[in-house]
Design a protein around this motif. Sequence first.
Motif, short mmCIF file in Angstrom:
data_model
loop_
_atom_site.label_atom_id
_atom_site.label_comp_id
_atom_site.label_asym_id
_atom_site.label_seq_id
_atom_site.Cartn_x
_atom_site.Cartn_y
_atom_site.Cartn_z
N ARG A 223 0.83 -1.21 0.00
CA ARG A 223 0.00 0.00 0.00
C ARG A 223 0.86 1.26 0.00
O ARG A 223 0.55 2.24 -0.68
CB ARG A 223 -0.94 0.01 1.21
CG ARG A 223 -2.10 -0.96 1.08
CD ARG A 223 -2.88 -1.02 2.39
NE ARG A 223 -3.74 0.12 2.58
CZ ARG A 223 -4.97 0.21 2.11
NH1 ARG A 223 -5.47 -0.78 1.39
NH2 ARG A 223 -5.71 1.26 2.33
N LEU A 224 1.95 1.19 0.77
CA LEU A 224 2.87 2.33 0.81
C LEU A 224 3.48 2.56 -0.58
O LEU A 224 3.58 3.69 -1.06
CB LEU A 224 3.98 2.06 1.83
CG LEU A 224 5.18 3.01 1.82
CD1 LEU A 224 4.75 4.45 2.06
CD2 LEU A 224 6.20 2.60 2.88
N ALA A 225 3.86 1.45 -1.22
CA ALA A 225 4.43 1.57 -2.57
C ALA A 225 3.41 2.20 -3.52
O ALA A 225 3.74 3.09 -4.31
CB ALA A 225 4.87 0.20 -3.07
N ALA A 226 2.16 1.75 -3.42
CA ALA A 226 1.09 2.30 -4.27
C ALA A 226 0.92 3.80 -4.00
O ALA A 226 0.79 4.60 -4.93
CB ALA A 226 -0.22 1.56 -4.01
N ARG A 227 0.94 4.16 -2.71
CA ARG A 227 0.74 5.57 -2.34
C ARG A 227 1.84 6.45 -2.93
O ARG A 227 1.59 7.56 -3.40
CB ARG A 227 0.72 5.68 -0.81
CG ARG A 227 -0.20 6.76 -0.30
CD ARG A 227 -0.31 6.67 1.20
NE ARG A 227 0.96 7.00 1.82
CZ ARG A 227 1.34 6.55 3.02
NH1 ARG A 227 0.54 5.74 3.71
NH2 ARG A 227 2.49 6.90 3.54
N ALA A 228 3.08 5.93 -2.89
CA ALA A 228 4.20 6.71 -3.44
C ALA A 228 4.00 6.97 -4.93
O ALA A 228 4.22 8.08 -5.41
CB ALA A 228 5.51 5.97 -3.18
N VAL A 229 3.58 5.94 -5.66
CA VAL A 229 3.38 6.10 -7.10
C VAL A 229 2.24 7.08 -7.37
O VAL A 229 2.34 7.96 -8.23
CB VAL A 229 3.11 4.74 -7.78
CG1 VAL A 229 2.84 4.93 -9.27
CG2 VAL A 229 4.29 3.79 -7.59
#
Lengths: 309, 125
Positions: A223-229
Motif C-alpha cells: 500500500r505504501l508503494a502504491a501511495r508513493a506512485v
Amino acid sequence: MRLVVYLPFLVSALLGLTIPRFGRRLAPATGTRLLVASGAACALSTAFALAALAGTYVGQLPAVAAFGDWSVRLLKANDPVPPLVGQAALGLLAVLAVLAAATAVRRGLALAEAARACRGAHPGAGDLVIVRDAVPRARAVPGRRAGRIVVTTGMLRALTAEERRVLLAHERAHLGDRHHLYRLAAAVTAALNPMLAALPRTVEYTTERWADERAAAHVGDRRLAARAVIRAALATSRHAVGPAALAFSDGAVPDRITCLLDAPPRRRPFAVAALVAVLTLCLIAVNEARADTESLFERSEPATLTSHA
Amino acid sequence: MAGDQGHSDKRSPGMLEDEVLAALWAAAGPMSPADVQAELGGSLAYTTVMTTLARLHRKGLATRERAGRGFVYAPAVGEAAHTAEAMRDLLARRSDRAAVLAEFVSRLSPDDEQVLQRLLREVDG
C-alpha cells in the motif's frame, strides 16, 4: 524451400498481437525476460527466413554463382521461391537490418551520453543526484560501473520520507536489474521485426512493474508503494499544464497502482508455456529453413548429379 | 529479488545517506539529527542518523551550523551551473537521452487523475 520458412512470420504476427496481454498477465520479472527472449527469437528467425528466401535469389546471380560450386540453371529449376519473393525478401532484409542497427546505435549513444552527463554531477551520497527544480521528476541513469538516480527537489518535496524510500528503491531496482538493457533489446527487436511494434512499450511497462514490485518488497508494504506512485504521479500531472498536458495516456500508472493494491503477482504456467512454445517454434523453423537451403544448394551441384548417375 | 524480502530495515550506508540527503532537501529549513530521525521513522538509531549527517557534511553535501548544544544541517547548494542544466535536460523529455531513461511516473490523462485521487483517498483511509 518448404512452407516452414514462413512459420516465423506467422508466429511473430501472433506474438505481436498478444504482447500487451502477456505483459499485463505475467509476473513482471518473468514477463520482461520471456517477452524480450521470445521477441528476439522471432525477430532473428524472421530475419533468417528473409535471408533464406533471398539466398536462393542471390545464388542465381551469375556473379555470386561464380564463387560457388552450384549451377545457376539447376538452382533455378530446383528453387520453389519465385524470383519476385526472393527480391522482395532481400530488399526488406536490407532495410530492416539498417533500421535495427540505427536503433541500436542511436539508443546506445543516448545511454552513453546520459551516463556521461551524470559523471559531471557530484558523486555525492550513495547514488543520488539531486537537481534543484520545482517540477517533480525522477529517472534512473545507468552507468558503466554504478548508475545514478536523478531526482528533482520538486519530487522529493511531493513525497513523505517513507514514500521517498519507495522511490529510491524503485529507481535502484531499474539500475540493479539492468532494465535499460531489456528496453534496448526490445527497441532493436521491434526495428528488426515491425510486427513486434508493441514490444518496446510493453517492456517499458513490465520493467516499471518489476521495479514497483522490488520497491514494495524492499519497504515491505504494498500500500505504501502504491501511495508513493500515486502521489508522485499526481504531483507530476499538476505541473504538466498547458500544451504539455496530455488528453489521453497509456493508462500505465493506474494499472501499476491497481497491481500494487492487489496481491503479489502469481505464477502463470500457461502464459509461460505459450512464450516458451514461441521460442521453440522459432528455433525449429530456423533449423528447418537452414536444412532446406543447404539441401537446395547441394541438389543444384552438377558434380553431385554425375557422381550419382 | 528474494533477497529484499524480510529485510525492510536493512539499509546500506549509501542508501541511508541518500535517504537523509533527500530528507534535508525536502525540508523547509535546517534539521537537527532528532528532526531527521523523526522524519525517517523510528526504526533508525539516533547515533546512526548522527553518523550519516556527519558523513554528508564531510563529503560537502550538507552544511551545518551550531544550534544550542548540537548542530543543525542543511543541504549544500554548490552545483556548477552547467551540470545543473545538463541534469535538468536529462530529466525533461526533450532529448533522445531522456527518452531512453526509465521515468518514475508517466503522464496522466484527466480521467487517470480522477481515478488516482479516488485511490489515494482509499489508501490513506
